[in-house]
Design a protein around this motif. Structure first.
Motif, PDB file in Angstrom:
ATOM      1  N   ASP A  28       1.776  -1.024  13.797  1.00  0.00           N
ATOM      2  CA  ASP A  28       2.542  -1.737  12.764  1.00  0.00           C
ATOM      3  C   ASP A  28       1.872  -3.065  12.385  1.00  0.00           C
ATOM      4  OD1 ASP A  28       4.501   0.292  12.788  1.00  0.00           O
ATOM      5  OD2 ASP A  28       5.496  -0.657  14.490  1.00  0.00           O
ATOM      6  N   VAL A  29       0.779  -2.943  11.640  1.00  0.00           N
ATOM      7  CA  VAL A  29      -0.045  -4.093  11.260  1.00  0.00           C
ATOM      8  C   VAL A  29      -0.019  -4.249   9.742  1.00  0.00           C
ATOM      9  CG1 VAL A  29      -2.417  -4.996  11.217  1.00  0.00           C
ATOM     10  CG2 VAL A  29      -1.514  -3.902  13.291  1.00  0.00           C
ATOM     11  N   LEU A  30      -0.071  -5.497   9.292  1.00  0.00           N
ATOM     12  CA  LEU A  30      -0.134  -5.792   7.862  1.00  0.00           C
ATOM     13  C   LEU A  30      -1.561  -6.196   7.503  1.00  0.00           C
ATOM     14  CD1 LEU A  30       1.464  -6.198   5.185  1.00  0.00           C
ATOM     15  CD2 LEU A  30       1.725  -8.597   5.861  1.00  0.00           C
ATOM     16  N   LEU A  31      -2.167  -5.450   6.594  1.00  0.00           N
ATOM     17  CA  LEU A  31      -3.515  -5.771   6.121  1.00  0.00           C
ATOM     18  C   LEU A  31      -3.417  -6.576   4.827  1.00  0.00           C
ATOM     19  CD1 LEU A  31      -5.380  -2.354   6.627  1.00  0.00           C
ATOM     20  CD2 LEU A  31      -5.039  -4.216   8.269  1.00  0.00           C
ATOM     21  N   TRP A  32      -3.982  -7.771   4.850  1.00  0.00           N
ATOM     22  CA  TRP A  32      -4.107  -8.604   3.649  1.00  0.00           C
ATOM     23  C   TRP A  32      -5.529  -8.380   3.178  1.00  0.00           C
ATOM     24  CZ3 TRP A  32      -1.459 -14.043   3.834  1.00  0.00           C
ATOM     25  CH2 TRP A  32      -1.262 -14.512   2.534  1.00  0.00           C
ATOM     26  N   GLU A  33      -5.716  -7.390   2.334  1.00  0.00           N
ATOM     27  CA  GLU A  33      -7.038  -6.825   2.094  1.00  0.00           C
ATOM     28  C   GLU A  33      -7.941  -7.663   1.190  1.00  0.00           C
ATOM     29  OE1 GLU A  33      -6.627  -2.120   2.630  1.00  0.00           O
ATOM     30  OE2 GLU A  33      -5.587  -2.854   0.854  1.00  0.00           O
ATOM     31  N   LYS A  34      -7.358  -8.541   0.393  1.00  0.00           N
ATOM     32  CA  LYS A  34      -8.158  -9.425  -0.462  1.00  0.00           C
ATOM     33  C   LYS A  34      -7.573 -10.833  -0.381  1.00  0.00           C
ATOM     34  CE  LYS A  34      -9.305  -5.822  -3.854  1.00  0.00           C
ATOM     35  NZ  LYS A  34      -9.176  -5.407  -5.288  1.00  0.00           N
ATOM     36  N   GLU A  35      -8.447 -11.835  -0.448  1.00  0.00           N
ATOM     37  CA  GLU A  35      -7.939 -13.206  -0.432  1.00  0.00           C
ATOM     38  C   GLU A  35      -7.144 -13.479  -1.705  1.00  0.00           C
ATOM     39  OE1 GLU A  35     -11.749 -15.647  -2.224  1.00  0.00           O
ATOM     40  OE2 GLU A  35     -11.778 -15.162  -0.087  1.00  0.00           O
ATOM     41  N   GLY A  36      -6.172 -14.368  -1.587  1.00  0.00           N
ATOM     42  CA  GLY A  36      -5.346 -14.721  -2.734  1.00  0.00           C
ATOM     43  C   GLY A  36      -3.905 -14.283  -2.554  1.00  0.00           C
ATOM     44  N   GLY A  37      -3.016 -14.961  -3.256  1.00  0.00           N
ATOM     45  CA  GLY A  37      -1.601 -14.634  -3.201  1.00  0.00           C
ATOM     46  C   GLY A  37      -0.897 -15.263  -2.006  1.00  0.00           C
ATOM     47  N   VAL A  97      -7.548 -10.696   5.927  1.00  0.00           N
ATOM     48  CA  VAL A  97      -7.165 -10.759   7.343  1.00  0.00           C
ATOM     49  C   VAL A  97      -6.098  -9.708   7.632  1.00  0.00           C
ATOM     50  CG1 VAL A  97      -5.346 -12.486   6.939  1.00  0.00           C
ATOM     51  CG2 VAL A  97      -6.468 -12.361   9.175  1.00  0.00           C
ATOM     52  N   ALA A  98      -6.091  -9.225   8.860  1.00  0.00           N
ATOM     53  CA  ALA A  98      -5.019  -8.353   9.349  1.00  0.00           C
ATOM     54  C   ALA A  98      -4.077  -9.200  10.195  1.00  0.00           C
ATOM     55  CB  ALA A  98      -5.599  -7.205  10.175  1.00  0.00           C
ATOM     56  N   LEU A  99      -2.782  -9.033   9.975  1.00  0.00           N
ATOM     57  CA  LEU A  99      -1.780  -9.822  10.687  1.00  0.00           C
ATOM     58  C   LEU A  99      -0.858  -8.913  11.489  1.00  0.00           C
ATOM     59  CD1 LEU A  99      -0.698 -12.278   7.834  1.00  0.00           C
ATOM     60  CD2 LEU A  99      -2.369 -12.700   9.638  1.00  0.00           C
ATOM     61  N   LYS A 100      -0.607  -9.310  12.710  1.00  0.00           N
ATOM     62  CA  LYS A 100       0.343  -8.587  13.548  1.00  0.00           C
ATOM     63  C   LYS A 100       1.633  -9.379  13.733  1.00  0.00           C
ATOM     64  CE  LYS A 100       2.315  -5.905  16.568  1.00  0.00           C
ATOM     65  NZ  LYS A 100       3.153  -4.804  16.057  1.00  0.00           N
ATOM     66  N   GLN A 101       1.501 -10.653  14.140  1.00  0.00           N
ATOM     67  CA  GLN A 101       2.691 -11.448  14.423  1.00  0.00           C
ATOM     68  C   GLN A 101       2.497 -12.913  14.023  1.00  0.00           C
ATOM     69  OE1 GLN A 101       3.094 -10.825  18.642  1.00  0.00           O
ATOM     70  NE2 GLN A 101       4.457  -9.081  18.414  1.00  0.00           N
TER      71      GLN A 101
END
Length: 226
Positions: free
Chosen positions: A80-89, A204-208
């Protein structure tokens, strides 16, 4: 060039200068109300530091804008990881704080392929920057040497070649400039708050997101009575 053309050119330059001046004034005004970290600490330095830990799963964000996000069931050994695949936002979470006080914040993150630079984020609490140092917080990449110390033709030492060795890291929010050598403090009142991260640089990938205070070391009397 006719007199009319000269006057027109002068007017265009004048209005352009006025526009730049007003733009700079707007920036100065908008940032003028943001305290420095020291000013912020002067107001909240006597606040308690509750021994609470609030763990927010990144995939449970409540709102976002212009962010390239992807929820994945598994990534690099974690679920259950969130990928922030491109910078921005930006992305935002709602959190419940059980007690008033100063807290540290940390991220459990994994750097994604990009420009080879650290991940830079801004943090806003309830839609506002708490202090100027929160405008740019860097979360570094991990590197490893892939060669030993090398030498050039004249026998001078050369740095080893490096390559990225990404891994999951739990890192506190710290002062990028290094003037404050502790984890950055954030004051919360009891109740619901919104925490927003704004992407400045690198995916970046975010977990917590972890909101916490480290365990207080025992006093001398407590220590000798253990």
């Amino acid at each position: 060039m006719s007199r009319f053309s000269r006057i027109l050119k002068i007017l265009i330059i004048t209005f352009a200068c006025i526009g730049v001046f007003l733009f700079l004034e707007t920036i100065a005004f908008s940032s003028g109300g943001i305290p420095t970290l020291q000013e912020y600490l002067n107001k909240v330095k006597n606040a308690p530091k509750p021994q609470n830990t609030i763990v927010v799963e990144a995939i449970n964000y409540t709102s976002s804008e212009n962010a390239s996000l992807k929820k994945v069931a598994e990534f690099k050994g974690l679920n259950d990881v969130l990928l922030w695949e491109k910078e921005g936002g930006w992305i935002e979470w709602k959190v419940h704080i059980p007690e008033d006080g100063l807290y540290n914040m940390a991220l459990l993150y994994y750097t994604l392929p990009g420009k080879g630079l650290g991940v830079e984020l801004s943090v806003l609490i309830d839609g506002k920057l708490p202090y100027k140092e929160a405008q740019k917080i860097t979360f570094p990449r991990v590197w490893k040497d892939v060669t030993g110390i090398r030498k050039d033709k004249k026998g001078n030492d050369l740095r080893p070649k490096c390559e990225e060795a990404p891994r999951w890291q739990k890192m506190d929010f710290i002062d990028t400039e290094g003037f404050y050598n502790k984890a950055l403090p954030f004051y919360f009142t009891k109740g619901e708050h919104k925490i927003r991260l704004v992407s400045i640089r690198e995916p970046v990938a975010l977990k917590q997101l972890i909101i916490y205070n480290p365990e207080m070391p025992p006093t001398y009397n407590e220590y000798i009575n253990i």
